[in-house]
Motif scaffolding. Structure first.
Motif, PDB file in Angstrom:
ATOM      1  N   LEU A  15      16.015  -2.268  20.472  1.00  0.00           N
ATOM      2  CA  LEU A  15      16.786  -1.353  21.283  1.00  0.00           C
ATOM      3  C   LEU A  15      16.947  -0.038  20.535  1.00  0.00           C
ATOM      4  CD1 LEU A  15      17.256  -4.040  22.773  1.00  0.00           C
ATOM      5  CD2 LEU A  15      19.605  -3.370  23.103  1.00  0.00           C
ATOM      6  N   PRO A  16      17.532   0.977  21.155  1.00  0.00           N
ATOM      7  CA  PRO A  16      17.713   2.264  20.479  1.00  0.00           C
ATOM      8  C   PRO A  16      18.552   2.155  19.203  1.00  0.00           C
ATOM      9  CG  PRO A  16      18.101   2.490  22.837  1.00  0.00           C
ATOM     10  CD  PRO A  16      17.969   1.017  22.549  1.00  0.00           C
ATOM     11  N   GLN A  17      18.395   3.151  18.343  1.00  0.00           N
ATOM     12  CA  GLN A  17      19.182   3.331  17.117  1.00  0.00           C
ATOM     13  C   GLN A  17      19.053   2.173  16.140  1.00  0.00           C
ATOM     14  OE1 GLN A  17      23.142   4.870  17.755  1.00  0.00           O
ATOM     15  NE2 GLN A  17      22.523   5.830  19.671  1.00  0.00           N
ATOM     16  N   GLY A  18      17.921   1.500  16.139  1.00  0.00           N
ATOM     17  CA  GLY A  18      17.676   0.435  15.172  1.00  0.00           C
ATOM     18  C   GLY A  18      18.346  -0.887  15.491  1.00  0.00           C
ATOM     19  N   VAL A  19      18.888  -1.042  16.680  1.00  0.00           N
ATOM     20  CA  VAL A  19      19.523  -2.299  17.074  1.00  0.00           C
ATOM     21  C   VAL A  19      18.447  -3.280  17.519  1.00  0.00           C
ATOM     22  CG1 VAL A  19      21.070  -3.391  18.754  1.00  0.00           C
ATOM     23  CG2 VAL A  19      21.679  -1.182  17.737  1.00  0.00           C
ATOM     24  N   ARG A  20      18.568  -4.510  17.058  1.00  0.00           N
ATOM     25  CA  ARG A  20      17.665  -5.586  17.473  1.00  0.00           C
ATOM     26  C   ARG A  20      18.502  -6.760  17.940  1.00  0.00           C
ATOM     27  NH1 ARG A  20      13.905  -7.700  13.460  1.00  0.00           N
ATOM     28  NH2 ARG A  20      12.497  -8.005  15.187  1.00  0.00           N
ATOM     29  N   LEU A  21      18.079  -7.357  19.060  1.00  0.00           N
ATOM     30  CA  LEU A  21      18.772  -8.527  19.603  1.00  0.00           C
ATOM     31  C   LEU A  21      17.808  -9.695  19.658  1.00  0.00           C
ATOM     32  CD1 LEU A  21      20.575  -6.915  22.683  1.00  0.00           C
ATOM     33  CD2 LEU A  21      21.461  -7.220  20.364  1.00  0.00           C
ATOM     34  N   GLY A  80      26.873  -2.029  13.372  1.00  0.00           N
ATOM     35  CA  GLY A  80      27.905  -1.913  12.346  1.00  0.00           C
ATOM     36  C   GLY A  80      29.252  -1.568  12.932  1.00  0.00           C
ATOM     37  N   ASP A  81      30.272  -1.719  12.104  1.00  0.00           N
ATOM     38  CA  ASP A  81      31.623  -1.355  12.530  1.00  0.00           C
ATOM     39  C   ASP A  81      31.840   0.141  12.304  1.00  0.00           C
ATOM     40  OD1 ASP A  81      32.096  -1.014   9.804  1.00  0.00           O
ATOM     41  OD2 ASP A  81      33.294  -2.844   9.611  1.00  0.00           O
ATOM     42  N   ARG A  82      33.053   0.606  12.475  1.00  0.00           N
ATOM     43  CA  ARG A  82      33.367   2.036  12.324  1.00  0.00           C
ATOM     44  C   ARG A  82      33.020   2.573  10.944  1.00  0.00           C
ATOM     45  NH1 ARG A  82      38.983   3.153  15.533  1.00  0.00           N
ATOM     46  NH2 ARG A  82      38.406   1.907  17.348  1.00  0.00           N
ATOM     47  N   ASP A  83      33.093   1.723   9.936  1.00  0.00           N
ATOM     48  CA  ASP A  83      32.817   2.150   8.564  1.00  0.00           C
ATOM     49  C   ASP A  83      31.349   1.991   8.198  1.00  0.00           C
ATOM     50  OD1 ASP A  83      35.555   2.696   8.195  1.00  0.00           O
ATOM     51  OD2 ASP A  83      35.934   0.587   7.703  1.00  0.00           O
ATOM     52  N   GLY A  84      30.538   1.487   9.135  1.00  0.00           N
ATOM     53  CA  GLY A  84      29.117   1.326   8.867  1.00  0.00           C
ATOM     54  C   GLY A  84      28.751  -0.015   8.259  1.00  0.00           C
ATOM     55  N   ALA A  85      29.732  -0.890   8.062  1.00  0.00           N
ATOM     56  CA  ALA A  85      29.447  -2.226   7.525  1.00  0.00           C
ATOM     57  C   ALA A  85      28.837  -3.077   8.647  1.00  0.00           C
ATOM     58  CB  ALA A  85      30.729  -2.870   7.013  1.00  0.00           C
ATOM     59  N   PRO A  86      27.898  -3.961   8.314  1.00  0.00           N
ATOM     60  CA  PRO A  86      27.307  -4.819   9.344  1.00  0.00           C
ATOM     61  C   PRO A  86      28.379  -5.595  10.097  1.00  0.00           C
ATOM     62  CG  PRO A  86      26.087  -5.020   7.298  1.00  0.00           C
ATOM     63  CD  PRO A  86      27.322  -4.210   6.996  1.00  0.00           C
ATOM     64  N   LEU A  87      28.241  -5.611  11.416  1.00  0.00           N
ATOM     65  CA  LEU A  87      29.205  -6.287  12.275  1.00  0.00           C
ATOM     66  C   LEU A  87      28.635  -7.634  12.679  1.00  0.00           C
ATOM     67  CD1 LEU A  87      31.914  -5.939  13.791  1.00  0.00           C
ATOM     68  CD2 LEU A  87      30.606  -4.971  15.681  1.00  0.00           C
ATOM     69  N   GLY A  88      29.406  -8.687  12.463  1.00  0.00           N
ATOM     70  CA  GLY A  88      28.976 -10.022  12.834  1.00  0.00           C
ATOM     71  C   GLY A  88      28.828 -10.159  14.339  1.00  0.00           C
ATOM     72  N   PHE A  89      27.874 -10.973  14.757  1.00  0.00           N
ATOM     73  CA  PHE A  89      27.624 -11.173  16.181  1.00  0.00           C
ATOM     74  C   PHE A  89      28.778 -11.950  16.809  1.00  0.00           C
ATOM     75  CE2 PHE A  89      25.993 -13.749  19.689  1.00  0.00           C
ATOM     76  CZ  PHE A  89      25.515 -12.735  20.515  1.00  0.00           C
ATOM     77  N   ASP A 101      25.458   2.965  27.741  1.00  0.00           N
ATOM     78  CA  ASP A 101      24.373   3.131  28.710  1.00  0.00           C
ATOM     79  C   ASP A 101      22.994   2.953  28.082  1.00  0.00           C
ATOM     80  OD1 ASP A 101      26.117   3.599  30.802  1.00  0.00           O
ATOM     81  OD2 ASP A 101      26.016   5.778  30.625  1.00  0.00           O
ATOM     82  N   ASP A 102      22.779   3.550  26.906  1.00  0.00           N
ATOM     83  CA  ASP A 102      21.456   3.450  26.289  1.00  0.00           C
ATOM     84  C   ASP A 102      21.090   2.012  25.949  1.00  0.00           C
ATOM     85  OD1 ASP A 102      23.428   3.412  24.267  1.00  0.00           O
ATOM     86  OD2 ASP A 102      22.175   4.491  22.823  1.00  0.00           O
ATOM     87  N   MET A 103      22.056   1.225  25.509  1.00  0.00           N
ATOM     88  CA  MET A 103      21.800  -0.163  25.158  1.00  0.00           C
ATOM     89  C   MET A 103      21.608  -1.029  26.404  1.00  0.00           C
ATOM     90  SD  MET A 103      21.634  -0.200  21.936  1.00  0.00           S
ATOM     91  CE  MET A 103      21.976   1.043  20.706  1.00  0.00           C
ATOM     92  N   ALA A 104      22.445  -0.823  27.406  1.00  0.00           N
ATOM     93  CA  ALA A 104      22.339  -1.613  28.638  1.00  0.00           C
ATOM     94  C   ALA A 104      20.994  -1.377  29.323  1.00  0.00           C
ATOM     95  CB  ALA A 104      23.490  -1.272  29.589  1.00  0.00           C
TER      96      ALA A 104
END
Length: 124
Positions: A15-21, A80-89, A101-104
């Motif tokens: 997905l955009p911005q380096g997100v992978r699902l 990531g969260d607001r601080d840029g730390a990886p956010l758990g699923f 919108d971009d992700m959906a």
């Protein structure tokens, strides 16, 4: 002859911005269940305003994408969260991701917008 080459294993979606699902394949039963649930929820949330097509369609799309994502996605990378730390699923975090919108739209295109394998082969 009817030939089916339907993926059964989860696959990574970019997905955009380096997100992978990591998502399981979508089947017709899951899609139909999500469509019914999204329709009912949109009507319940909007009440009389459900008559306004643009409003209804926007809410229905958001709810449908959320429901399908919740049923298919099992992991992610690049969130990531607001601080840029990886956010758990987590399902609630996945809902928040699908509100963008971009992700959906990217999720829709990757999972829902692709042709049915049987139809693509002309076997439907």
């Amino acid at each position: 002859m009817l030939t089916l080459d339907i993926a059964r294993e989860p696959r990574w979606l970019d997905l955009p911005q380096g997100v992978r699902l990591l998502a399981k394949p979508l089947d017709r039963i899951t899609r139909a269940a999500a469509e019914g649930a999204a329709l009912a929820e949109a009507k319940a949330l909007l009440g009389e305003a459900a008559q306004e097509r643009a409003v209804f369609n926007g809410l229905y799309f958001l709810l449908l994408v959320r429901l399908i994502a919740r049923r298919l996605v099992t992991a992610w990378e690049g969130v990531g969260d607001r601080d840029g730390a990886p956010l758990g699923f987590a399902p609630t975090a996945l809902d928040a991701l699908m509100e963008r919108d971009d992700m959906a739209v990217a999720f829709w295109d990757a999972v829902i917008g692709r042709p049915d394998p049987a139809e693509a082969e002309g076997n439907a």
